[in-house]
Design an enzyme around this catalytic site. Structure first.
Site, mmCIF file in Angstrom:
data_model
loop_
_atom_site.group_PDB
_atom_site.id
_atom_site.type_symbol
_atom_site.label_atom_id
_atom_site.label_comp_id
_atom_site.label_asym_id
_atom_site.label_seq_id
_atom_site.Cartn_x
_atom_site.Cartn_y
_atom_site.Cartn_z
ATOM 1 N NE ARG A 1 -0.180 0.314 4.881
ATOM 2 C CZ ARG A 1 0.768 0.932 5.451
ATOM 3 N NH1 ARG A 1 0.957 2.103 4.630
ATOM 4 N NH2 ARG A 1 1.216 0.700 6.729
ATOM 5 C CB THR B 1 -0.031 2.441 10.387
ATOM 6 O OG1 THR B 1 -0.927 2.849 11.321
ATOM 7 C CG2 THR B 1 -0.758 1.285 9.829
ATOM 8 C CB ALA C 1 -6.469 2.012 10.750
ATOM 9 C CB CYS D 1 1.580 8.081 9.032
ATOM 10 S SG CYS D 1 0.172 7.189 9.233
#
EC number: 2.3.1.181
Length: 220
Positions: A73, A78, A155, A171
């Site tokens: 992704r 995270t 999320a 992040c």
């Protein structure tokens, strides 16, 4: 709009390990065609750190006994764990005529709208995907588009042990403060948050016909 295009299938997966769900959504996306239905997978993961394609190893400070998985992704590192709502929109964005940036905006706005139901003022940031309350991050985003279809997703921190976030730079931001719905007076359980967020997300996408399922598709 034909029924296929206006119907959204919601799959409630319960608590699952990350890797098996990740491989299932890859498989679903790789095997889609123009007649495949759009789905939203609602899940809670066992503890895991996931490192996005832009991820740098220095942002993983001290993972300890929590596994780290390199994934396909966007974004950086995270944490996922019990008490966090994870939603994966598996959508044919070409068929829906939605651009990638537009999809991100729809997802962020759906979280903002959901929290507004609880009188929580949340907002998105143009330079840092996700949703924030008073500069603290309550939801993270990371998407992938393949063959004009989206997978991975969002999320939302609901009622979880937040300490694993201190083992990373969330992040990719050192000192990024995380917050959860329970602290804000938002939804108090993953189930409640999931119900509310599926509603606001489907509204944002303009998909009113929802069909609910338990578990992964039988073909996976």
């Amino acid at each position: 709009m034909p029924l296929l295009e206006s119907t959204l299938h919601i799959r409630h997966l319960g608590r699952q390990d990350y890797e098996s769900v990740w491989h299932a959504m890859q498989h679903y996306t790789d095997n889609r065609d123009e007649n495949s239905q759009d789905e939203i997978w609602v899940v809670e993961h066992t503890p895991v750190f996931t490192q996005g394609q832009a991820g740098k190893s220095e942002h993983i400070l001290n993972p300890g006994d929590i596994p780290v998985i390199q994934v396909d992704r966007g974004g950086q590192v995270t944490y996922h764990g019990p008490g966090q709502l994870v939603i994966y929109p598996l959508l044919d964005i070409k068929r829906l005529k939605v651009g990638v940036r537009q999809l991100v905006t729809h997802i962020e706005q759906s979280i903002v709208n959901m929290l507004k139901r609880y009188d929580v003022e949340a907002y998105a940031k143009a330079d840092a995907p996700g949703v924030y309350v008073e500069e603290r991050k309550v939801a993270s985003l990371g998407l992938r588009i393949r063959k004009g279809c989206s997978f991975h997703g969002l999320a939302l921190n609901v009622d979880m042990d937040m300490s694993p976030f201190q083992r990373i730079n969330p992040c990719g931001y050192a000192g990024m403060e995380m917050i959860q719905c329970k602290q804000l007076g938002g939804p108090q359980t993953v189930e409640e948050a999931g119900k509310q967020l599926v509603e606001t997300l489907s509204q944002e996408l303009g998909l009113a016909n929802l069909v609910h399922h338990q578990g992964l598709p039988e073909s996976l």
